[in-house]
Design an enzyme around this catalytic site. Sequence first.
Site, mmCIF file in Angstrom:
data_model
loop_
_atom_site.group_PDB
_atom_site.id
_atom_site.type_symbol
_atom_site.label_atom_id
_atom_site.label_comp_id
_atom_site.label_asym_id
_atom_site.label_seq_id
_atom_site.Cartn_x
_atom_site.Cartn_y
_atom_site.Cartn_z
ATOM 1 N N ARG A 76 0.169 -9.001 13.073
ATOM 2 C CA ARG A 76 -0.442 -7.952 12.244
ATOM 3 C C ARG A 76 -1.275 -8.574 11.121
ATOM 4 O O ARG A 76 -2.332 -8.061 10.760
ATOM 5 C CB ARG A 76 0.650 -7.038 11.665
ATOM 6 C CG ARG A 76 1.245 -6.121 12.733
ATOM 7 C CD ARG A 76 2.539 -5.500 12.282
ATOM 8 N NE ARG A 76 2.357 -4.559 11.202
ATOM 9 C CZ ARG A 76 3.272 -4.334 10.261
ATOM 10 N NH1 ARG A 76 4.410 -4.972 10.265
ATOM 11 N NH2 ARG A 76 3.043 -3.456 9.328
ATOM 12 N N LYS A 92 0.831 -1.215 0.000
ATOM 13 C CA LYS A 92 0.000 0.000 0.000
ATOM 14 C C LYS A 92 0.860 1.257 0.000
ATOM 15 O O LYS A 92 0.602 2.198 -0.738
ATOM 16 C CB LYS A 92 -0.924 0.042 1.227
ATOM 17 C CG LYS A 92 -1.908 -1.098 1.329
ATOM 18 C CD LYS A 92 -2.838 -0.915 2.515
ATOM 19 C CE LYS A 92 -2.143 -0.881 3.862
ATOM 20 N NZ LYS A 92 -1.498 -2.146 4.262
ATOM 21 N N ARG A 124 11.666 -1.686 10.433
ATOM 22 C CA ARG A 124 10.661 -1.364 11.450
ATOM 23 C C ARG A 124 10.596 -2.464 12.495
ATOM 24 O O ARG A 124 10.620 -3.642 12.164
ATOM 25 C CB ARG A 124 9.293 -1.220 10.775
ATOM 26 C CG ARG A 124 9.116 0.125 10.132
ATOM 27 C CD ARG A 124 7.891 0.176 9.265
ATOM 28 N NE ARG A 124 6.681 -0.330 9.901
ATOM 29 C CZ ARG A 124 5.486 -0.302 9.321
ATOM 30 N NH1 ARG A 124 5.355 0.223 8.122
ATOM 31 N NH2 ARG A 124 4.435 -0.785 9.928
ATOM 32 N N ARG A 160 11.984 -6.081 4.400
ATOM 33 C CA ARG A 160 11.627 -4.680 4.171
ATOM 34 C C ARG A 160 12.510 -3.712 4.969
ATOM 35 O O ARG A 160 12.680 -3.867 6.175
ATOM 36 C CB ARG A 160 10.153 -4.478 4.556
ATOM 37 C CG ARG A 160 9.683 -3.053 4.401
ATOM 38 C CD ARG A 160 8.207 -2.989 4.265
ATOM 39 N NE ARG A 160 7.530 -2.989 5.542
ATOM 40 C CZ ARG A 160 6.224 -2.731 5.685
ATOM 41 N NH1 ARG A 160 5.491 -2.490 4.622
ATOM 42 N NH2 ARG A 160 5.667 -2.753 6.869
ATOM 43 N N ARG A 165 -9.422 0.518 8.982
ATOM 44 C CA ARG A 165 -8.969 -0.853 9.240
ATOM 45 C C ARG A 165 -9.989 -1.651 10.032
ATOM 46 O O ARG A 165 -9.759 -2.824 10.291
ATOM 47 C CB ARG A 165 -7.676 -0.809 10.039
ATOM 48 C CG ARG A 165 -6.415 -1.060 9.180
ATOM 49 C CD ARG A 165 -5.242 -0.705 10.037
ATOM 50 N NE ARG A 165 -4.050 -1.428 9.872
ATOM 51 C CZ ARG A 165 -2.933 -0.901 9.359
ATOM 52 N NH1 ARG A 165 -2.926 0.304 8.839
ATOM 53 N NH2 ARG A 165 -1.818 -1.591 9.343
HETATM 54 P P1 AMP Z 1 1.097 0.463 9.026
HETATM 55 O O1 AMP Z 1 2.271 1.350 8.817
HETATM 56 O O2 AMP Z 1 -0.104 0.868 8.230
HETATM 57 O O3 AMP Z 1 1.429 -1.003 8.868
HETATM 58 O O4 AMP Z 1 0.667 0.655 10.555
HETATM 59 C C1 AMP Z 1 1.545 0.364 11.619
HETATM 60 C C2 AMP Z 1 0.752 0.194 12.909
HETATM 61 O O5 AMP Z 1 0.070 1.421 13.224
HETATM 62 C C3 AMP Z 1 -0.337 -0.851 12.866
HETATM 63 O O6 AMP Z 1 0.162 -2.172 13.117
HETATM 64 C C4 AMP Z 1 -1.257 -0.370 13.986
HETATM 65 O O7 AMP Z 1 -0.695 -0.635 15.271
HETATM 66 C C5 AMP Z 1 -1.210 1.146 13.793
HETATM 67 N N1 AMP Z 1 -2.246 1.591 12.824
HETATM 68 C C6 AMP Z 1 -2.043 2.115 11.579
HETATM 69 N N2 AMP Z 1 -3.197 2.431 10.988
HETATM 70 C C7 AMP Z 1 -4.176 2.101 11.866
HETATM 71 C C8 AMP Z 1 -5.595 2.144 11.829
HETATM 72 N N3 AMP Z 1 -6.268 2.621 10.761
HETATM 73 N N4 AMP Z 1 -6.276 1.720 12.914
HETATM 74 C C9 AMP Z 1 -5.637 1.274 14.016
HETATM 75 N N5 AMP Z 1 -4.302 1.152 14.113
HETATM 76 C C10 AMP Z 1 -3.569 1.559 13.046
#
Ligand code: AMP
Length: 234
Positions: free
Chosen positions: A171, A13, A160, A127, A88
């Site tokens: 996740r 994404k 990360r 990554r 989400r």
């Molecule tokens: P991402 O970079 O999108 O993989 O997000 C990293 C982390 O941020 C996720 O594993 C969640 O802990 C938190 N996070 C990101 N977006 C959301 C969302 N829309 N709702 C809840 N937690 C989120």
Amino acid sequence: MDIVLLGAPGAGKGTQATLLRMWLPWPQVSTGVLFRAAMADGSELGDRVRGYVERGELVPDEVTLAVVRARLAEADCAAGVILDGFPRTLAQAQGLDVLLAETDRALGLVADVNVSEAVLMARLAGRWQCSQCGAVYHALLNPEVKSGKCKACGGGLYQREDDAPAVQARRIQVYQAQTAPLKDYYRERGLLAQIDGEPAPVLVQRALRKAILERMAGAAGSEAFERAIDAGLA
Ligand code: AMP
């Protein structure tokens, strides 16, 4: 017009949103990026979300919705945004609907970037990300990982913490349980486009642009349409 990029962690994404930004005059609004920035700043929001992010759990809906509401109110979001990693959960999707109605915005497309679980795990394990501009690299595909420097801005590359295998698996589980049901939510509303996320990023981008243009103009098939898709992709 707003666009949502749906897809599991590692589906691409972020990479696709970055490529879209070169083509569409709209900012990328990534809740993950906003949360990581808040954590790095040591702000109150950062302290509030840190535990969830580090465990691979979702940040509570009301916190996430408040962050998105504040970001969408900023001037650069007026014409449209590329939402990456939000919504989400069903409650977030419903909250987004309310927010869109209140602020006279319209969701044009929800692109579901599909990748098998085996590919997701392999992608997350290799990554690396730029600490300055957020560009994503893969150890098996990008020589920059060896030099440790971003080719776009020269920033240092890092892995990360939430890409560690145990958190990764969590996740993906959280995605299946809480986010995958949103496909039906948006399919029922006629907004869902399925995009195969396994080919090379440029090919995924092409499919995504095609879906967006079809939605915006209904002009599929013309030469101008094909040129518009390929702009800047060579
Ligand atoms: P991402 O970079 O999108 O993989 O997000 C990293 C982390 O941020 C996720 O594993 C969640 O802990 C938190 N996070 C990101 N977006 C959301 C969302 N829309 N709702 C809840 N937690 C989120």
